[in-house]
Design a protein around this motif. Structure first.
Motif, PDB file in Angstrom:
ATOM      1  N   LYS A   1     -15.783   0.410  75.814  1.00 31.88           N
ATOM      2  CA  LYS A   1     -16.745  -0.615  75.414  1.00 31.88           C
ATOM      3  C   LYS A   1     -16.389  -1.262  74.073  1.00 31.88           C
ATOM      4  CE  LYS A   1     -20.835   0.930  77.911  1.00 31.88           C
ATOM      5  NZ  LYS A   1     -20.875  -0.307  78.710  1.00 31.88           N
ATOM      6  N   GLY A   2     -15.517  -0.631  73.323  1.00 30.12           N
ATOM      7  CA  GLY A   2     -15.133  -1.183  72.031  1.00 30.12           C
ATOM      8  C   GLY A   2     -13.711  -0.805  71.680  1.00 30.12           C
ATOM      9  N   LEU A   3     -12.744  -1.341  72.433  1.00 30.10           N
ATOM     10  CA  LEU A   3     -11.328  -1.045  72.234  1.00 30.10           C
ATOM     11  C   LEU A   3     -10.768  -2.021  71.203  1.00 30.10           C
ATOM     12  CD1 LEU A   3      -9.165   0.853  73.846  1.00 30.10           C
ATOM     13  CD2 LEU A   3      -8.296  -1.349  74.611  1.00 30.10           C
ATOM     14  N   THR A   4     -10.109  -1.490  70.173  1.00 31.47           N
ATOM     15  CA  THR A   4      -9.489  -2.368  69.174  1.00 31.47           C
ATOM     16  C   THR A   4      -8.033  -2.621  69.563  1.00 31.47           C
ATOM     17  OG1 THR A   4      -9.086  -0.429  67.776  1.00 31.47           O
ATOM     18  CG2 THR A   4     -10.981  -1.821  67.236  1.00 31.47           C
ATOM     19  N   VAL A   5      -7.634  -3.881  69.450  1.00 32.91           N
ATOM     20  CA  VAL A   5      -6.288  -4.322  69.815  1.00 32.91           C
ATOM     21  C   VAL A   5      -5.725  -5.126  68.655  1.00 32.91           C
ATOM     22  CG1 VAL A   5      -4.915  -5.701  71.419  1.00 32.91           C
ATOM     23  CG2 VAL A   5      -6.882  -4.389  72.256  1.00 32.91           C
ATOM     24  N   GLY A   6      -4.536  -4.760  68.212  1.00 34.06           N
ATOM     25  CA  GLY A   6      -3.891  -5.480  67.124  1.00 34.06           C
ATOM     26  C   GLY A   6      -2.584  -6.099  67.556  1.00 34.06           C
ATOM     27  N   THR A   7      -2.122  -7.074  66.781  1.00 35.01           N
ATOM     28  CA  THR A   7      -0.786  -7.637  66.988  1.00 35.01           C
ATOM     29  C   THR A   7      -0.159  -7.871  65.628  1.00 35.01           C
ATOM     30  OG1 THR A   7       0.514  -9.427  67.993  1.00 35.01           O
ATOM     31  CG2 THR A   7      -1.676 -10.014  67.171  1.00 35.01           C
ATOM     32  N   TYR A   8       1.121  -7.529  65.510  1.00 37.34           N
ATOM     33  CA  TYR A   8       1.796  -7.605  64.213  1.00 37.34           C
ATOM     34  C   TYR A   8       3.304  -7.775  64.422  1.00 37.34           C
ATOM     35  CZ  TYR A   8       2.396  -6.488  59.177  1.00 37.34           C
ATOM     36  OH  TYR A   8       2.664  -6.538  57.826  1.00 37.34           O
ATOM     37  N   ASN A   9       3.854  -8.865  63.876  1.00 42.57           N
ATOM     38  CA  ASN A   9       5.306  -9.035  63.799  1.00 42.57           C
ATOM     39  C   ASN A   9       5.771  -8.296  62.554  1.00 42.57           C
ATOM     40  OD1 ASN A   9       7.906 -10.031  63.014  1.00 42.57           O
ATOM     41  ND2 ASN A   9       7.638 -11.775  64.376  1.00 42.57           N
ATOM     42  N   VAL A  10       6.499  -7.207  62.744  1.00 42.90           N
ATOM     43  CA  VAL A  10       6.850  -6.315  61.633  1.00 42.90           C
ATOM     44  C   VAL A  10       8.194  -6.665  60.991  1.00 42.90           C
ATOM     45  CG1 VAL A  10       5.396  -4.423  62.431  1.00 42.90           C
ATOM     46  CG2 VAL A  10       7.741  -4.620  63.288  1.00 42.90           C
ATOM     47  N   GLU A  11       8.764  -7.777  61.338  1.00 43.86           N
ATOM     48  CA  GLU A  11       9.939  -8.388  60.710  1.00 43.86           C
ATOM     49  C   GLU A  11      11.125  -7.437  60.566  1.00 43.86           C
ATOM     50  OE1 GLU A  11      11.210 -11.451  57.151  1.00 43.86           O
ATOM     51  OE2 GLU A  11       9.380 -10.315  56.917  1.00 43.86           O
ATOM     52  N   ASN A  12      11.907  -7.380  61.629  1.00 39.59           N
ATOM     53  CA  ASN A  12      13.181  -6.651  61.603  1.00 39.59           C
ATOM     54  C   ASN A  12      13.026  -5.210  61.118  1.00 39.59           C
ATOM     55  OD1 ASN A  12      14.787  -8.808  62.569  1.00 39.59           O
ATOM     56  ND2 ASN A  12      14.804  -9.735  60.539  1.00 39.59           N
ATOM     57  N   LEU A  13      12.185  -4.470  61.821  1.00 35.58           N
ATOM     58  CA  LEU A  13      11.898  -3.094  61.429  1.00 35.58           C
ATOM     59  C   LEU A  13      12.910  -2.140  62.058  1.00 35.58           C
ATOM     60  CD1 LEU A  13       9.732  -1.442  59.843  1.00 35.58           C
ATOM     61  CD2 LEU A  13       8.707  -0.966  62.078  1.00 35.58           C
ATOM     62  N   ALA A  14      13.647  -1.428  61.197  1.00 37.25           N
ATOM     63  CA  ALA A  14      14.613  -0.418  61.615  1.00 37.25           C
ATOM     64  C   ALA A  14      14.234   0.915  60.973  1.00 37.25           C
ATOM     65  CB  ALA A  14      16.026  -0.840  61.201  1.00 37.25           C
ATOM     66  N   PRO A  15      14.825   2.023  61.407  1.00 37.26           N
ATOM     67  CA  PRO A  15      14.450   3.329  60.840  1.00 37.26           C
ATOM     68  C   PRO A  15      14.601   3.409  59.327  1.00 37.26           C
ATOM     69  CG  PRO A  15      15.744   3.638  62.824  1.00 37.26           C
ATOM     70  CD  PRO A  15      15.786   2.177  62.517  1.00 37.26           C
TER      71      PRO A  15
END
Length: 622
Positions: free
Chosen positions: A296-310
């Motif tokens: 009933k209240g699912l949170t959804v995000g979106t994020y471009n994390v810009e060339n994320l490597a380990p």
């Protein structure tokens, strides 16, 4: 009388026996009618000096708002013989049109000055205050050659330099700035619109009328309004350095400098460096949307994390932002996840180490222990930083939701919508899977990642599409010669939007009540053709539009003069008609350059994804 005078002078062009005023040399168009000709006895007041020339203002101005009364005299030596405040006469000089790229605008200037006479010295030099001593900059249209929309398709139908239209500075932004080229001006009460460029150039507005002002004090672009009233402040003429700490919304001290055109933009070169008067007190707030830990209240995000490597230095900062600012969404769409060796082009495509490192960092920051979903791309086939093999991925909280019947496809498997012949309910052939990955439209581009999920207490699955479309690389300046400007990659994004939308439409054709969320970095604005096509064909609604978010507060990115939205969430009608919520978290837009973690702002939404197991009734499309 003015027209007759201009006609008479024009008739004498071959001989140029009469002295011309600066306004007559500039004319009321972009390109001077005296281009390539030598003029004589040009008189002007020296208003400013640079290392490569001087700026002079006519001592006999006309009353035409379209003709600049000032001009740049290009010479490495003239500045050594005259001073600001001198009235001088040039015995002769050549009228030239200069640009450093064939997509830029020309700058009218005088070259090869000779016979320089100082008529008088120590004269008062008074800058023109923009909006007071000049017209105010137009707030919507750039030129008469854009058809009313700089993003109209097709692009590149005209060149200003070829048509050379008469300037209408009260109507068109570029005409306004062109009518002031060479002029010494003052911007009163300027506000910074974003962080400086790598060259310390800073976009500003003054105390004149503007449109699209957002909650932080910068300007947000909207349909047919990309804010031509803005101006960039370039390198100071005295060789001081503009600050690097300027940020969106900072109040600056008044800026005085000369209007010119450089590196593709109309620019004010200040006499001295920008000074910050009052830094913006705003700090980005965390989302107030918190998971109900149920369908009933699912949170959804979106994020471009810009060339994320380990090994990325910003890895722990991304993790901290996910926990602190995004409040650890139940489901997170992420883009620009690199492979395990980052930009090293060594054939490695797996990102399991990258994603595991991010999950561990999130856990250390106080977040949940996420699990991830992704599909490895074919090596060097999905664009981005060479060797990085960027891709889209999902992080999800397994205590809240899970994939329904996991069955991952390969990098080249094309996903399909399967309709149950008994229930009529849609499902996926591959879960997760990619959309038509071998289609040529996806060359050097991330393929959409489709998944089907079920909340732990949900009765019906929901679908997601993680998107990262072709970038705008190869575009031309909105201040450039080509009109309408080239919207880089627009043809490919249109194809990609159509392919993705047709796939989504199959889900909704089978079940109009299906809950579908398409989110990510679309690299396009909701009001431009690729995304208007996407919405029309898919049957989805852009969430900001569905929620009637004020247009000025729809932004996730800052580029040139504009706050803008490249990142979006699109939702199916049943979600658009429910109590969905959305917040853009300005952790990148509102901070100084040193505090920027990614070039994109993330977003968080709240949805009811419960559904009814037997619900496939018709939902009216919004």
């Amino acid at each position: 009388m003015k027209g007759a005078l201009c006609w008479a002078v024009a008739g004498l062009q071959p001989l140029l026996s009469a002295a011309l005023t600066i306004a007559e040399i500039n004319g009321n168009k972009y390109i001077s009618s005296y281009h390539g000709k030598t003029v004589s006895d040009v008189t002007g007041l020296v208003t400013a000096k640079s290392s490569a020339g001087i700026y002079i203002r006519s001592t006999t101005p006309d009353d035409d708002e379209a003709t600049s009364e000032s001009i740049y005299v290009f010479s490495s030596t003239i500045g050594k013989t005259v001073d600001v405040g001198d009235i001088i006469t040039l015995g002769s000089a050549k009228v030239s049109e200069y640009r450093s790229s064939n997509t830029y605008m020309y700058l009218t200037e005088l070259t090869n000055p000779a016979g320089i006479t100082v008529v008088s010295s120590n004269n008062t030099v008074t800058p023109l205050v923009i909006g007071k001593d000049t017209l105010s900059p137009p707030t919507e249209q750039f030129t008469s050659l854009d058809g009313g929309d700089i993003y109209s398709v097709p692009n590149a139908q005209h060149n200003i330099s070829a048509i050379n239209p008469v300037l209408k500075p009260a109507e068109y932004g570029l005409d306004f700035w062109e009518s002031l080229t060479g002029e010494l001006v003052t911007v009163k009460a300027p506000t910074a619109l974003k962080i400086p460029s790598s060259y310390r150039d800073t976009w500003v507005i003054g105390d004149w009328k503007v449109t699209g002002k957002n909650d932080a004090g910068s300007l947000t672009m909207s349909a047919k309004d990309s804010n031509p009233e803005t101006i960039i402040i370039g390198a100071p003429l005295d060789s001081t350095k503009n600050p690097t700490t300027t940020k969106l919304g900072d109040a600056l001290e008044d800026i005085t400098g000369v209007v010119t055109n450089t590196y593709g933009f109309y620019t004010i070169l200040p006499l001295t460096a920008i000074k910050i008067k009052n830094p913006s007190p705003l700090t980005p707030p965390a989302t107030s949307l918190v998971s109900a830990e149920s369908c009933k209240g699912l949170t959804v995000g979106t994020y471009n994390v810009e060339n994320l490597a380990p090994t990325s230095a910003h890895m722990p900062k991304v993790a901290s932002q996910i926990v602190t600012y995004l409040k650890s969404p139940d489901l997170l769409f992420i883009q620009e996840v690199q492979d395990n060796t980052g930009a090293t082009d060594d054939g490695v495509v797996s990102a399991n180490k990258t994603l595991a490192t991010l999950i561990s960092a999130i856990q250390r920051a106080g977040g949940p222990t996420y699990e991830y979903v992704t599909i490895e791309p074919v090596n060097d086939e999905d664009g981005g930083q060479p060797g990085g093999n960027i891709r889209t991925a999902y992080l999800y909280n397994p205590s809240i939701l899970s994939l329904k019947n996991p069955n991952p496809g390969s990098s080249t498997d094309a996903n399909e919508v399967i309709v149950d012949p008994t229930t009529g309910q849609p499902s996926l052939k591959f879960n997760p899977g990619r959309v038509d990955p071998l289609n040529a439209a996806w060359k050097a581009t991330r393929k959409p990642l489709v998944a089907e999920w079920i909340a732990k207490d949900g009765k019906k699955p929901f679908f997601t599409v993680n998107v990262h479309m072709t970038s705008k690389g190869g575009g031309s300046s909105v201040h450039g010669d080509v009109r309408p400007p080239i919207n880089g990659g627009v043809a490919k994004r249109t194809q990609q939007a159509e392919i993705t939308a047709k796939f989504i439409s199959q889900i909704l054709q089978a079940d109009p009540a299906a809950r579908v969320i398409a989110a990510g970095d679309f690299n396009e604005f909701a009001f431009v053709k690729p995304l208007t096509t996407f919405a029309e064909v898919s049957g989805l609604k852009e969430l900001d539009e569905a929620l009637n978010t004020p247009a000025e507060n729809r932004y996730t990115y800052s580029y040139d003069m504009n706050a803008q939205a490249l990142d979006h969430m699109y939702i199916s009608p049943v979600l658009a008609s429910s109590k969905s919520k959305l917040q853009h978290i300005h952790v990148s837009s509102w901070v100084t350059a040193s505090a920027v973690v990614s070039d994109h702002d993330p977003s968080v939404a709240l949805f009811d994804v419960c559904g009814c197991a037997d619900s496939n009734k018709r939902v009216h499309k919004l």
